[in-house]
Design an enzyme around this catalytic site. Structure first.
Site: not given
Length: 228
Positions: A104, A169-170, A213
């Site tokens: 990204h 963490g997603t 995490a």
């Protein structure tokens, strides 16, 4: 050496103090996400967009990698590690990881608003009137909503090669990144570390750790090393 892919998202950086916008309200630092992270927002108010990312860049200078970032970097001693991150910060790099795909974009880079291949290191503010070598206004080197993700095919290839994929963490709500989970080979071990419910379809094959995490990586690290 076995191939280990890490797919990381906002949750790993949140523990270093970087706020996320996927907390349910669609806002990022009190801004509507389309105003600051879309081509339409850029066309509407360049000054707002530049200042938004200037603030994010200033914040990034003040935060540090956390234990999860450091443990991921440590895994390079045992595996051929490829990190694929949705995050635009450099915390994986600062923790010592060496193979990182920022699908990204990167906050510490800028590019020409007419040619995203004209890329520059950018640790300070970008202002109206700051130009690329083609004479166009500089913009953040970020993949905004509605833009192509040029590194996606490379990310697909890396995921397909992986013997182990760890998702950290997603919730994988943003496409096309969310599609990467479906690229793993049949015998790939899939581990998901996320304290929240995840909506992507990994079925029964994933080892799910509903942890932060840092705690998740602390619990997982030795188990992974034993598989190397």
């Amino acid at each position: 050496m076995k191939k280990l892919a890490i797919l990381s998202g906002a949750g790993i950086s949140a523990e270093s103090g970087i706020k996320t916008f996927r907390d349910g309200d669609g806002l990022w630092e009190n801004h509507n996400i389309t105003d600051v992270a879309s081509p339409e927002g850029w066309r509407k108010d360049r000054e707002l967009v530049l200042e938004f990312y200037n603030q994010r860049r200033r914040q990034l200078h003040e935060v540090h990698p956390n234990e999860a970032h450091r443990l991921v970097a440590e895994l390079e001693k045992y595996f051929d590690v490829q990190i694929i991150t949705q995050n635009i910060d450099d915390l994986h790099e600062r923790a010592g990881s060496t193979n990182i795909l920022h699908i990204h974009g990167e906050l510490f880079k800028s590019c020409s608003c007419n040619n995203k291949n004209l890329i520059y290191e950018e640790k300070g503010d970008i202002k109206i009137g700051d130009k690329a070598e083609d004479g166009a206004q500089l913009r953040p080197f970020i993949v905004w909503f509605g833009e192509d993700v040029p590194l996606y095919k490379t990310a697909q290839e890396k995921v397909k090669e992986a013997d182990i994929l760890v998702v950290i963490g997603t919730s994988l709500q943003v496409y096309p990144a969310a599609g990467l989970i479906h690229e793993i080979k049949d015998d790939c071990l899939l581990v998901v570390i996320n304290p929240n419910e995840t909506g992507f379809g990994y079925g029964q094959r994933a080892v799910v750790m509903k942890e932060s995490a840092t705690r998740g990586m602390k619990l997982l690290f030795d188990k992974l090393v034993n598989l190397a």
